[in-house]
Design a protein around this motif. Structure first.
Motif, PDB file in Angstrom:
ATOM      1  N   ASN A  63     -30.890 -20.385  13.648  1.00  0.00           N
ATOM      2  CA  ASN A  63     -30.426 -21.322  14.669  1.00  0.00           C
ATOM      3  C   ASN A  63     -29.372 -20.736  15.601  1.00  0.00           C
ATOM      4  O   ASN A  63     -28.342 -21.347  15.876  1.00  0.00           O
ATOM      5  CB  ASN A  63     -29.920 -22.630  14.032  1.00  0.00           C
ATOM      6  N   VAL A  66     -29.943 -18.883  21.541  1.00  0.00           N
ATOM      7  CA  VAL A  66     -29.449 -18.648  22.899  1.00  0.00           C
ATOM      8  C   VAL A  66     -28.607 -17.373  22.918  1.00  0.00           C
ATOM      9  O   VAL A  66     -27.585 -17.281  22.242  1.00  0.00           O
ATOM     10  CB  VAL A  66     -28.616 -19.850  23.415  1.00  0.00           C
ATOM     11  N   GLN A 114     -26.136 -21.546  19.212  1.00  0.00           N
ATOM     12  CA  GLN A 114     -27.149 -22.563  18.968  1.00  0.00           C
ATOM     13  C   GLN A 114     -27.722 -23.153  20.253  1.00  0.00           C
ATOM     14  O   GLN A 114     -28.889 -23.512  20.299  1.00  0.00           O
ATOM     15  CB  GLN A 114     -26.574 -23.720  18.124  1.00  0.00           C
ATOM     16  N   SER A 115     -26.895 -23.289  21.286  1.00  0.00           N
ATOM     17  CA  SER A 115     -27.333 -24.012  22.481  1.00  0.00           C
ATOM     18  C   SER A 115     -26.412 -23.692  23.658  1.00  0.00           C
ATOM     19  O   SER A 115     -25.362 -23.061  23.486  1.00  0.00           O
ATOM     20  CB  SER A 115     -27.283 -25.520  22.216  1.00  0.00           C
ATOM     21  N   ASP A 117     -24.740 -25.986  25.169  1.00  0.00           N
ATOM     22  CA  ASP A 117     -23.545 -26.778  24.873  1.00  0.00           C
ATOM     23  C   ASP A 117     -22.597 -26.002  23.955  1.00  0.00           C
ATOM     24  O   ASP A 117     -21.382 -26.021  24.150  1.00  0.00           O
ATOM     25  CB  ASP A 117     -23.918 -28.117  24.218  1.00  0.00           C
TER      26      ASP A 117
END
Length: 153
Positions: A63, A66, A114-115, A117
């Motif tokens: 996970n 990115v 992870q993202s 964000d």
């Protein structure tokens, strides 16, 4: 450093590709007996040709899909400021690679998160705490075309 012979180079290529190969496996691939291959591997480790053995993790499976590339330019460039930046960046666990560059930017950072964000939070809560950053440019990897840890030798 001493000059490596053809067998040493073959051993290094084999272990770069798969460090889980046993001495016996490597010896069989080279049509040699295990004992001299074992001694060669130990010598290559002792001389620093082999730094360590690692497991490469799949970033999607853990996970961290990115990948962000950060180009950092410092405001001040004397030795003390550079050393302090390097010390601070080493302490940030999300930074996987950091290169001190020649050219338009001072440092190149590779970060997997992870993202988007999570990246925003990383910049807001961690990178922004480093005082000497003048310019920070972020780039995001759309597709990893290929990645290798092997050196062509």
């Amino acid at each position: 450093m001493e000059k490596l012979d053809a067998i040493d180079l073959k051993i290094l290529r084999i272990l770069q590709n798969d460090s889980k190969k046993t001495t016996k496996d490597v010896a069989e691939m080279l049509n040699l007996t295990a004992s001299p291959v074992y001694e060669r591997i130990k010598r290559l480790e002792k001389k620093g040709y082999i730094k360590k053995y690692v497991a490469l993790l799949d970033k999607k499976t853990i996970n961290r899909p990115v990948t962000a590339i950060c180009m950092v330019s410092l405001r001040y460039h004397n030795e003390g400021f550079i050393e302090k930046f390097e010390q601070q960046i080493r302490a940030i666990s999300e930074v996987q690679e950091c290169f001190h560059m020649a050219g338009k930017v001072d440092f190149f950072l590779k970060i997997n998160l992870q993202s988007l964000d999570a990246y925003h939070e990383f910049v807001r809560l961690k990178l922004s705490k480093i005082e000497n950053i003048g310019v920070l440019e972020s780039y995001f990897v759309l597709k990893e075309v290929f990645h290798t840890t092997e050196f062509y030798i």
